[in-house]
Design a protein around this motif. Sequence first.
Motif, short mmCIF file in Angstrom:
data_model
loop_
_atom_site.label_atom_id
_atom_site.label_comp_id
_atom_site.label_asym_id
_atom_site.label_seq_id
_atom_site.Cartn_x
_atom_site.Cartn_y
_atom_site.Cartn_z
N ALA A 98 0.83 -1.20 0.00
CA ALA A 98 0.00 0.00 0.00
C ALA A 98 0.87 1.25 0.00
CB ALA A 98 -0.91 -0.01 1.22
N LYS A 99 0.46 2.27 -0.77
CA LYS A 99 1.23 3.51 -0.91
C LYS A 99 0.37 4.70 -0.53
CE LYS A 99 3.53 1.43 -4.92
NZ LYS A 99 2.58 0.30 -5.03
N SER A 100 0.99 5.65 0.15
CA SER A 100 0.34 6.92 0.47
C SER A 100 1.34 8.03 0.24
CB SER A 100 -0.14 6.94 1.91
OG SER A 100 -0.68 8.22 2.24
N GLY A 101 1.14 8.82 -0.79
CA GLY A 101 2.08 9.88 -1.12
C GLY A 101 3.30 9.38 -1.85
N ASP A 125 5.55 10.70 -4.62
CA ASP A 125 4.64 11.18 -5.66
C ASP A 125 4.68 12.70 -5.70
OD1 ASP A 125 2.81 11.13 -7.67
OD2 ASP A 125 1.20 10.20 -6.51
N THR A 126 4.10 13.28 -6.71
CA THR A 126 3.98 14.74 -6.81
C THR A 126 2.61 15.16 -6.34
OG1 THR A 126 3.27 14.57 -9.12
CG2 THR A 126 5.62 14.87 -8.70
N SER A 127 2.55 16.42 -5.84
CA SER A 127 1.28 16.90 -5.29
C SER A 127 0.28 17.28 -6.36
CB SER A 127 1.55 18.11 -4.38
OG SER A 127 2.17 19.15 -5.11
N ILE A 128 0.73 17.41 -7.61
CA ILE A 128 -0.19 17.68 -8.71
C ILE A 128 0.13 16.72 -9.85
CG2 ILE A 128 -0.46 20.12 -8.11
CD1 ILE A 128 1.41 20.77 -10.46
N SER A 184 6.52 14.10 2.06
CA SER A 184 6.68 12.78 2.66
C SER A 184 5.64 11.84 2.09
CB SER A 184 6.54 12.85 4.19
OG SER A 184 5.23 13.25 4.54
N GLY A 185 5.91 10.56 2.26
CA GLY A 185 4.99 9.52 1.81
C GLY A 185 5.35 8.21 2.48
N ALA A 196 7.97 1.78 5.09
CA ALA A 196 9.03 2.70 4.67
C ALA A 196 8.47 4.11 4.61
CB ALA A 196 9.61 2.30 3.32
N ILE A 197 9.17 5.07 5.26
CA ILE A 197 8.79 6.49 5.23
C ILE A 197 9.78 7.22 4.34
CG2 ILE A 197 8.30 8.55 6.58
CD1 ILE A 197 6.48 6.25 7.28
N LEU A 198 9.30 7.75 3.22
CA LEU A 198 10.13 8.53 2.30
C LEU A 198 9.90 10.02 2.58
CD1 LEU A 198 9.71 5.70 0.90
CD2 LEU A 198 10.14 6.91 -1.27
N THR A 199 10.98 10.81 2.71
CA THR A 199 10.86 12.25 2.97
C THR A 199 11.80 13.03 2.07
OG1 THR A 199 12.52 12.15 4.74
CG2 THR A 199 10.21 11.93 5.40
N SER A 200 11.44 14.29 1.86
CA SER A 200 12.28 15.20 1.08
C SER A 200 12.07 16.62 1.57
CB SER A 200 11.96 15.12 -0.42
OG SER A 200 12.73 16.07 -1.14
#
Length: 949
Positions: free
Chosen positions: A710-713, A724-727, A753-754, A850-854
Amino acid sequence: MSWVSSFIGGVKEAVKDPVTVVTTAFYIATGQYAMAALTITAAGASNALAANAAQDLPSYTDFASEVTGRTQMIKQPTQPRRFFYGKTRVSGLLVHAESTNNDKKLHLIIAVATHEINSFQQFYINDEAVTLDGSGNVTAPKRYKNKVRIKSHLGAAGQSADSDLVSESEASWTNNHKLSGIAYIYARLDYDIDAFPNGIPTISALIEGKKVYDPRTSTTAFSANPALCIRDYLTETTYGVGASASEINDTAFTAAANACDENVTLAGGGTENRYEFHGTMQTSNAPKKILEEMVTSCGGFISYVNGKFSIKVAEYDAPIITLTEDNIIDQISMQTRRSKRDNFNAVKGVFAPSSTNYIAADYPAITSSTFETEDGSARRFLNYNLPYTTSSSMAQRLAKIALFRNRQQVTLQLVCDMTAFNLSVGDNVSVTISRFGFSQKVFQVIEWNLTVKSDENGGPIQAINLFLRENNSTVYDWDAEEVDFLQDNTILPNPFDLGEVGIVVSDELQTFNQKAVSVLLVDVSSGSTYANQFEVQAKKSTDSTYISLGVSSSTRFELVDVEDGITYDVRARVISSLGNASEYSTAQHEIVGKTAPPETVTDFSVNIVGNQAQLSWSPVGDLDLSHYRIRHSILTTGATYANATDLIAKVSRPANTAIAPAVTGTYFIKAVDKLGLESATATSTIAIIDAVGEFNSVVTSNQHTAFAGAKSGTATVGNTLLLDTSINFDSATGNFDDGKGLFDGGSGNVNASGTYDFDSVIDVGSVVTSRVTSSVTVTRTDYVGLFDDATGNFDARLGDFDGDPQAFGDTNVELQIATTEDDPTGSPTFTAFRKFVVGNYKARAFKFRAILTSEDTEATPVVSALSVTVDMPDRLISEADVVSGAGAKVISFPTPLKVLQGVGVAAQNLQSGDYYAITSKTASGFTITFYNSSDAAVDRTFDYVAKGY
């Protein structure tokens, strides 16, 4: 407390007409001098004195105090009239002081000039320039804002009274108080002890003085041309000489005005007029003294010949005629040299430069090693003050002319035939007298008059009596010599030529009360033998006022608590033991301070002890250090800081050690300051770790390349997982090519983040202690690779010109774990997700996230490999002296194994022919039955050992 009680001690009455006029007449009877010449020079010499003396220049010893007095408000019952030409800074006579609004407002009228002036250019409060809005209210400096209003009146004849003062005055100032013909300042001050801690401030202004008539254009306008200013004073009937227009030789004044307006090239580039006049006079001085001082502005002299005033300025003109022995009809009187006592070989003095707001200062001294050698190497100064000169280069030109003109010491007194009738005072004439060695030698006419001599028959003949002094074009030469001339070849250093100050500007962090503050450091130096002290000032480049860092013999000056990222202007000068100062040397410096990245960490090492990695390093010296950041990559070659993940996000100062799981790969460390800035370069160390203990892989969950959880963001692109991108592309505004960076970069709208949840739960079958490890392969992608497209300030990126992407630490992947001891196929209760670290966990089942951040909306971490492995160590289960009984004996392990690898049995009391059989062998236990030789079940005692994990 009020204006009255604190400042003016009860003075409440306005003075309607407080300006007292003192005038002095200057009269020359034209008939008396109809055929002779009266000469007024910059030396104050006239007639024979001018010919026989070498132009002793006026010292004007009260000039410095007079200039200081110009900017002071004066309260006197009587005061001479003052008049102004050119541009200068002045205050004036306080002619009215009144308080209103219960002594909360103070109204001041300051009479500046007793004639109409051209303009008010700038206003000052206590020597500080102020800014006014359209209504005259002070807007800067801030402490005067809304507390001072300044209005001005130019002094036109019949001017109206100030309407604001009339309306606000408590019957003291009316419409009849016009101050006609008087230029004045009206200032209203609101009482404020913080704004005016020392009482009534001095109000002054930079003004353009009187308008003057120009015979070249027949117009009257403002001008600083000395010839025009002197002409105006000669014709002024109120406070001047009062000469009529017919008494002015406008041909001479036109030639002089043109000479003053000639452009002179400057050493620093550009040009300026040859001569200008800027200053004030007052009617308490005699007109002759006023004229003597006025002509210092152009190095010339005024003559009154045949009923007309003429002027000559310091400029070389070609000789009018040539006189020979044939033209001389009487004996020659010659003086070749003046006495050593009356001689000088250097010139210094005071002027009022615009650069100091017209406050008196020393202009650079003019010296000559040649003249010193002629005088026996003894330097003798002439104090030559220039009261109406505001340019340093102009002052030096005039001083050089005075010095070189003084060395033209040969004077002649001749009686000539009427050939000399065409000469006038100031003209140059060539003289050829063979017995004196004169061949076309140039002399200047200092005085001439008609005389009567006898011819050879005794009869009367008319003749011209001349007083001449040698002249030379080199006296007036000037080829941008402001620097070169001051560096004249002298044997000893010139105490008035202090040279430039060397300035080195830097900054550093210092600790004050346990707080790190930025400090501007200024190191100064001077090569002058006469250097005694330094004066250093600094200011923000956007400010107008310098802050004094002090006057000291020390070579280091500090300004504490400066602002980071701000550019400061610094200027310094050297002051000699004689008290004269050099020109300011300047420098600029942008404060780095806390905005500088911390030092690179050194001596970073890893020691493996058991299943722990013990990390250590040398502390960095940054005073604003906050913590250290440690990252890890599974790669042992080719690893970069950007492609690593946070292992320990924060190791607070002053610690310089940390403990982390022992994992093969590359460890990185950077220091982080209190602004969040990291070291520009990461320090790394590599650890290659053998298998820790006897572990057995139970299960590995590989999420790549499908990343089916499952993916969120987050999103999957190709075989990678990223933010992912916000738009979406279709949601972007603008044209197709308006978006920044790569096509799938969302035009710089990457999510901050996602999350990604693993696609399955790992079940180890029972509650056991397992060692869990992970493997993450991550890179950093910057969608906006072009420098011009990147967001933030120019210097926000680390590394080289366009930033080193491998040095960035603005993206991260953090793995989290949740555990349960319940059967995951039922209704288990899992712990909350927490940060995962390699280690031993007691649980039956595991979930991973997994928490991805930028921190950069234009960059994302890209995960190409993501897996978790659950290992179990070898286990031995044993039991001694077990009684089997006469039948099947069921053995249950105290803690079930995941995998049973084997069972060993040792019987203690077997008989001949006995044997045993093991059945139902599982990870939870086994069944054993002992038999005798008749195959009957018997009771025996035994030990067993089971191996598994």
